[in-house]
Design a protein around this motif. Structure first.
Motif, PDB file in Angstrom:
ATOM      1  N   GLY A 182      54.558 109.271 141.848  1.00 28.04           N
ATOM      2  CA  GLY A 182      55.391 108.353 142.607  1.00 28.04           C
ATOM      3  C   GLY A 182      56.840 108.371 142.198  1.00 28.04           C
ATOM      4  O   GLY A 182      57.610 107.481 142.570  1.00 28.04           O
ATOM      5  N   VAL A 183      57.245 109.395 141.426  1.00 24.43           N
ATOM      6  CA  VAL A 183      58.635 109.500 140.971  1.00 24.43           C
ATOM      7  C   VAL A 183      59.446 110.235 142.033  1.00 24.43           C
ATOM      8  O   VAL A 183      59.184 111.415 142.302  1.00 24.43           O
ATOM      9  N   PRO A 184      60.423 109.589 142.652  1.00 26.34           N
ATOM     10  CA  PRO A 184      61.226 110.265 143.674  1.00 26.34           C
ATOM     11  C   PRO A 184      62.224 111.239 143.045  1.00 26.34           C
ATOM     12  O   PRO A 184      62.749 110.990 141.962  1.00 26.34           O
ATOM     13  N   ILE A 185      62.446 112.354 143.724  1.00 30.92           N
ATOM     14  CA  ILE A 185      63.414 113.314 143.233  1.00 30.92           C
ATOM     15  C   ILE A 185      64.817 112.736 143.381  1.00 30.92           C
ATOM     16  O   ILE A 185      65.143 112.099 144.388  1.00 30.92           O
ATOM     17  N   GLU A 186      65.622 112.869 142.335  1.00 34.89           N
ATOM     18  CA  GLU A 186      66.982 112.337 142.364  1.00 34.89           C
ATOM     19  C   GLU A 186      67.936 113.329 143.028  1.00 34.89           C
ATOM     20  O   GLU A 186      68.719 112.966 143.901  1.00 34.89           O
ATOM     21  N   LYS A 187      67.857 114.597 142.606  1.00 37.81           N
ATOM     22  CA  LYS A 187      68.750 115.598 143.195  1.00 37.81           C
ATOM     23  C   LYS A 187      68.268 116.995 142.838  1.00 37.81           C
ATOM     24  O   LYS A 187      67.458 117.180 141.930  1.00 37.81           O
ATOM     25  N   ILE A 188      68.760 117.978 143.600  1.00 38.09           N
ATOM     26  CA  ILE A 188      68.582 119.380 143.260  1.00 38.09           C
ATOM     27  C   ILE A 188      69.965 119.971 143.027  1.00 38.09           C
ATOM     28  O   ILE A 188      70.836 119.900 143.889  1.00 38.09           O
ATOM     29  N   THR A 189      70.157 120.509 141.834  1.00 33.63           N
ATOM     30  CA  THR A 189      71.420 121.138 141.479  1.00 33.63           C
ATOM     31  C   THR A 189      71.294 122.635 141.738  1.00 33.63           C
ATOM     32  O   THR A 189      70.438 123.305 141.151  1.00 33.63           O
ATOM     33  N   GLU A 190      72.135 123.144 142.619  1.00 34.93           N
ATOM     34  CA  GLU A 190      72.036 124.540 143.002  1.00 34.93           C
ATOM     35  C   GLU A 190      72.569 125.463 141.916  1.00 34.93           C
ATOM     36  O   GLU A 190      73.579 125.182 141.277  1.00 34.93           O
ATOM     37  N   GLY A 191      71.883 126.581 141.732  1.00 29.15           N
ATOM     38  CA  GLY A 191      72.324 127.588 140.784  1.00 29.15           C
ATOM     39  C   GLY A 191      73.261 128.583 141.435  1.00 29.15           C
ATOM     40  O   GLY A 191      73.651 128.443 142.591  1.00 29.15           O
ATOM     41  N   GLY A 192      73.586 129.611 140.712  1.00 29.88           N
ATOM     42  CA  GLY A 192      74.577 130.570 141.185  1.00 29.88           C
ATOM     43  C   GLY A 192      74.116 131.412 142.351  1.00 29.88           C
ATOM     44  O   GLY A 192      74.928 132.009 143.049  1.00 29.88           O
ATOM     45  N   ARG A 193      72.783 131.466 142.594  1.00 32.10           N
ATOM     46  CA  ARG A 193      72.270 132.321 143.659  1.00 32.10           C
ATOM     47  C   ARG A 193      71.818 131.526 144.873  1.00 32.10           C
ATOM     48  O   ARG A 193      71.121 132.037 145.736  1.00 32.10           O
ATOM     49  N   GLY A 194      72.233 130.287 144.933  1.00 31.39           N
ATOM     50  CA  GLY A 194      71.921 129.515 146.123  1.00 31.39           C
ATOM     51  C   GLY A 194      70.679 128.660 145.970  1.00 31.39           C
ATOM     52  O   GLY A 194      69.852 128.848 145.088  1.00 31.39           O
ATOM     53  N   HIS A 195      70.527 127.726 146.886  1.00 34.50           N
ATOM     54  CA  HIS A 195      69.425 126.760 146.851  1.00 34.50           C
ATOM     55  C   HIS A 195      68.069 127.476 146.874  1.00 34.50           C
ATOM     56  O   HIS A 195      67.825 128.372 147.666  1.00 34.50           O
ATOM     57  N   GLY A 196      67.189 127.074 145.974  1.00 29.88           N
ATOM     58  CA  GLY A 196      65.858 127.641 145.938  1.00 29.88           C
ATOM     59  C   GLY A 196      65.709 128.855 145.058  1.00 29.88           C
ATOM     60  O   GLY A 196      64.597 129.308 144.810  1.00 29.88           O
ATOM     61  N   GLU A 197      66.798 129.388 144.568  1.00 35.15           N
ATOM     62  CA  GLU A 197      66.731 130.573 143.719  1.00 35.15           C
ATOM     63  C   GLU A 197      66.556 130.166 142.264  1.00 35.15           C
ATOM     64  O   GLU A 197      66.740 128.999 141.886  1.00 35.15           O
ATOM     65  N   GLU A 198      66.208 131.134 141.429  1.00 38.83           N
ATOM     66  CA  GLU A 198      66.016 130.869 140.010  1.00 38.83           C
ATOM     67  C   GLU A 198      67.278 130.256 139.414  1.00 38.83           C
ATOM     68  O   GLU A 198      68.391 130.730 139.650  1.00 38.83           O
ATOM     69  N   GLY A 199      67.094 129.206 138.627  1.00 40.47           N
ATOM     70  CA  GLY A 199      68.234 128.534 138.007  1.00 40.47           C
ATOM     71  C   GLY A 199      68.535 127.188 138.647  1.00 40.47           C
ATOM     72  O   GLY A 199      69.147 126.333 138.038  1.00 40.47           O
ATOM     73  N   ASP A 200      68.101 126.987 139.901  1.00 40.69           N
ATOM     74  CA  ASP A 200      68.266 125.677 140.524  1.00 40.69           C
ATOM     75  C   ASP A 200      67.384 124.667 139.808  1.00 40.69           C
ATOM     76  O   ASP A 200      66.299 125.000 139.325  1.00 40.69           O
ATOM     77  N   GLU A 201      67.844 123.417 139.763  1.00 36.76           N
ATOM     78  CA  GLU A 201      67.146 122.404 138.973  1.00 36.76           C
ATOM     79  C   GLU A 201      66.852 121.169 139.799  1.00 36.76           C
ATOM     80  O   GLU A 201      67.728 120.653 140.497  1.00 36.76           O
ATOM     81  N   ALA A 202      65.610 120.707 139.724  1.00 36.79           N
ATOM     82  CA  ALA A 202      65.212 119.447 140.342  1.00 36.79           C
ATOM     83  C   ALA A 202      65.210 118.367 139.264  1.00 36.79           C
ATOM     84  O   ALA A 202      64.634 118.558 138.190  1.00 36.79           O
ATOM     85  N   SER A 203      65.870 117.238 139.543  1.00 34.75           N
ATOM     86  CA  SER A 203      66.040 116.181 138.545  1.00 34.75           C
ATOM     87  C   SER A 203      65.385 114.882 139.019  1.00 34.75           C
ATOM     88  O   SER A 203      65.389 114.562 140.210  1.00 34.75           O
ATOM     89  N   TYR A 204      64.857 114.132 138.034  1.00 33.09           N
ATOM     90  CA  TYR A 204      64.210 112.853 138.295  1.00 33.09           C
ATOM     91  C   TYR A 204      64.752 111.822 137.309  1.00 33.09           C
ATOM     92  O   TYR A 204      65.086 112.149 136.176  1.00 33.09           O
TER      93      TYR A 204
END
Length: 226
Positions: A182-204
């Motif tokens: 039940g923890v909502p995602i706070e944000k996704i921080t995009e990495g150098g290769r764009g959204h969804g690529e390795e290095g992007d981070e999901a934060s709670y």
């Protein structure tokens, strides 16, 4: 004579949490062999994030000794996740279990508090947490039980005000676990290769009031394991 600074209440020689199926406690040097078997297995960290998973058993022994010091200073509180002997189950491989055996059960993962940080302006105590469960013990809600125990202990015993968690944005299993909690995602921080690529981070991020609501929902949906 200079007095030693008073240590915070979350600075302890060791931590221990017990749940119906698990023991979560500070690592001991004798855990090194079993812990290395779990933590160094690439199948247990397919999305990265397991810092130090290349260490040898000898290096893990040395690191566990360092962790004991940082735990006592209140900098963090890393825990080993141990499955109680009576919870093994018939599906577990006997040779795997032999490698994972420690004095009080079987090492199946790690968890705990990666850091403690007090925000001076508000006296808010922040802690970043996480959990890793060996892939051979998935689909038994053990990660859910582990995180519930860590969060409850943090709020009720250590006085944590706000929890944060981060994971690779592509780590769908962990994100699904957060959704079940039940923890909502706070944000996704995009990495150098764009959204969804390795290095992007999901934060709670969540506090005690939010957790109380999550807990009520988990209990109502029979997903409370403590």
């Amino acid at each position: 004579m200079t007095e030693s600074p008073e240590l915070p209440p979350y600075a302890r020689a060791a931590h221990r949490i017990e749940t119906p199926r698990l023991i979560l406690r500070s690592l001991q040097v004798d855990d090194a062999a079993a812990f290395t078997q779990v933590y160094s297995n690439p199948l247990n960290s397919p999305f990265g994030g397991a810092v130090g998973n290349k260490r040898t058993e000898a290096e893990q022994r040395a690191n566990i000794e360092k962790q004991a010091l940082s735990t006592a200073r209140g900098e963090n509180a890393w825990l080993v996740v141990i499955l109680k002997p009576d919870q093994v189950g018939a599906s577990s491989n006997e040779s795997d279990l032999k490698q994972l055996r420690v004095h009080d059960g079987f090492v199946i993962g790690s968890a705990g508090f990666n850091m403690f940080h007090v925000v001076p302006e508000s006296a808010t105590l922040l802690s970043d947490i996480g959990a890793l469960i060996d892939y051979r013990f998935h689909r038994r809600a053990l990660a859910m039980e582990t995180l519930q125990a860590v969060i409850e202990y943090g709020f009720s015993v250590l006085g944590v005000t706000v929890f944060t968690l981060e994971t690779n944005a592509e780590n769908v299993p962990f994100r699904a676990l957060m959704e079940r909690l039940g923890v909502p995602i706070e944000k996704i921080t995009e990495g150098g290769r764009g959204h969804g690529e390795e290095g992007d981070e999901a934060s709670y991020r969540f506090g005690l009031d939010e957790w109380k609501v999550m807990k009520q929902n988990l209990i109502a949906n029979s997903k409370w394991y403590l």
